[in-house]
Design an enzyme around this catalytic site. Structure first.
Site, PDB file in Angstrom:
ATOM      1  CE1 TYR A   1      -3.282  -2.729   0.022  1.00 26.17           C
ATOM      2  CE2 TYR A   1      -4.002  -2.020   2.182  1.00 26.17           C
ATOM      3  CZ  TYR A   1      -4.153  -2.829   1.079  1.00 26.17           C
ATOM      4  OH  TYR A   1      -5.186  -3.744   1.041  1.00 26.17           O
TER       5      TYR A   1
ATOM      6  CE  LYS B   1       2.599 -18.151   1.101  1.00 23.29           C
ATOM      7  NZ  LYS B   1       2.102 -19.490   1.506  1.00 23.29           N
TER       8      LYS B   1
ATOM      9  CG  ASP C   1      -0.828 -19.753   2.844  1.00 23.89           C
ATOM     10  OD1 ASP C   1      -0.188 -19.570   3.896  1.00 23.89           O
ATOM     11  OD2 ASP C   1      -0.371 -20.407   1.890  1.00 23.89           O
TER      12      ASP C   1
ATOM     13  CG  ASP D   1      -7.410  -4.327   3.736  1.00 21.66           C
ATOM     14  OD1 ASP D   1      -8.509  -4.366   4.308  1.00 21.66           O
ATOM     15  OD2 ASP D   1      -7.212  -3.668   2.705  1.00 21.66           O
TER      16      ASP D   1
ATOM     17  CG  ASP E   1     -12.083  -6.933   4.822  1.00 24.07           C
ATOM     18  OD1 ASP E   1     -11.952  -6.253   5.860  1.00 24.07           O
ATOM     19  OD2 ASP E   1     -12.257  -6.435   3.699  1.00 24.07           O
TER      20      ASP E   1
END
Length: 327
Positions: free
Chosen positions: A120, A167, A199, A223, A227
């Site tokens: 971002y 990750k 993941d 983020d 969600d």
């Protein structure tokens, strides 16, 4: 002491839920001075810029900012506002409340999301008709700042420790740097940590969310994973958030502007009002913040409820019920 608060309703249902949260804050015996400002799609249409300079300056100078929602211009509004308050961590609780139809009613998580860098950071390029690139930025200093906050958070909240979601097995340089920096700070502080690949976390949290309580993660992972957790507790309409800086903060519901119901007066104000409770706690008013939380949770459990939660109440009805419990 007077607390100066910037209020930015923004777009869509932000125009409905933000005044509800302000009404709750005004009901408390705390000296607030509110400064209303504009941002979002409608401002961009009128002026050509989604975030006017005067709105940015207000957020950068007041004690805290309460923000509603932005539509298509969300990135042009939210990212600069986070910069204005020097927010280095996004705190996103994902909790299932009694009375709310949740996929996993046992869920009670808090995501601590690095808020300044990662993908971002804005370093994107279109190099040809066939090729675009995105540069991911991860620094040791930002990772350490998040880690220090995470250690303080679990110590203050009497948690056993926190998970680090990353990750690093694939993004060895960037997530590897993030993981190593967070682990080193936690080790120096004597705070217990566990690692989980992001993941794998996505699977494990759906199967058994009680495995986790506090999760520190890079920007994009925070983020996406928060969600995902929203789906376990009844949707994005139930998630508040705090963008925390060293001297000021930005508080906003995670949900968007919901143009399909905007203007109908039926938006659920719960996430925005809980965000206001987080604002209170940030300013040192823990008792009042907990009272607001208790009032919201009581109304979620007993009603009235807005249509998204299976009821037929209006935003005004729910706000009035929260105020009645608060008083």
């Amino acid at each position: 002491m007077t607390h100066e608060i910037t209020v930015i309703p923004g777009d869509g249902i932000g125009q409905e839920v933000t005044p509800a949260a302000v009404e709750v804050l005004e009901a408390l015996e705390i000296d607030f001075e509110f400064h209303e400002a504009e941002a979002g799609d409608h401002v961009a249409e009128e002026t050509g810029e989604a975030l006017p300079e005067e709105t940015y300056d207000l957020a950068a100078s007041t004690d805290a900012t309460l923000f509603g929602a932005a539509g298509e211009t969300a990135a042009d509004v939210i990212l600069p506002l986070r910069e204005a308050v020097d927010s280095f961590v996004n705190v996103r609780p994902a909790k299932a409340y009694p009375g709310v139809d949740a996929l996993r009613p046992e869920t009670d998580l808090v995501f601590l999301r690095e808020n300044t860098e990662g993908v971002y950071s804005g370093h994107e390029d279109r190099l040809s008709d066939d090729l675009s690139t995105l540069t991911r930025v991860v620094t040791t200093s930002a990772s350490e700042r998040l880690a220090e906050f995470a250690c303080d958070f679990v110590e203050d909240g009497e948690y056993d420790g926190f998970h680090i979601a990353h990750k690093a097995n694939v993004m060895r340089e960037t997530d590897g740097r993030f993981r190593d920096a967070v682990l080193e700070v936690a080790d120096d502080r004597g705070v217990q940590t566990e690692e989980v690949l992001m993941d794998a976390f996505a699977t494990h949290v759906c199967l058994d969310p009680t495995q986790f309580d506090v999760v520190a993660c890079p920007n994009l992972a925070g983020d996406v994973l928060s969600d995902l957790a929203a789906g376990l507790v009844g949707g994005l309409g139930m998630l508040p958030s705090a963008n925390v800086g060293p001297d000021r903060g930005l508080f906003e519901p995670v949900h968007g502007s919901a143009p399909d119901i905007a203007g109908e007066g039926v938006a659920n104000p719960a996430a925005t009002i809980i965000s206001a409770a987080m604002l209170l706690e940030y300013l040192g008013h823990d008792e009042e913040g907990q009272a607001v939380r208790d009032a919201v949770e009581g109304v979620l459990e007993d009603g009235p409820r807005t249509p998204d939660l299976g009821g037929d109440a209006s935003t005004e009805d729910v706000t009035a019920a929260i105020l009645e419990r608060l008083n």
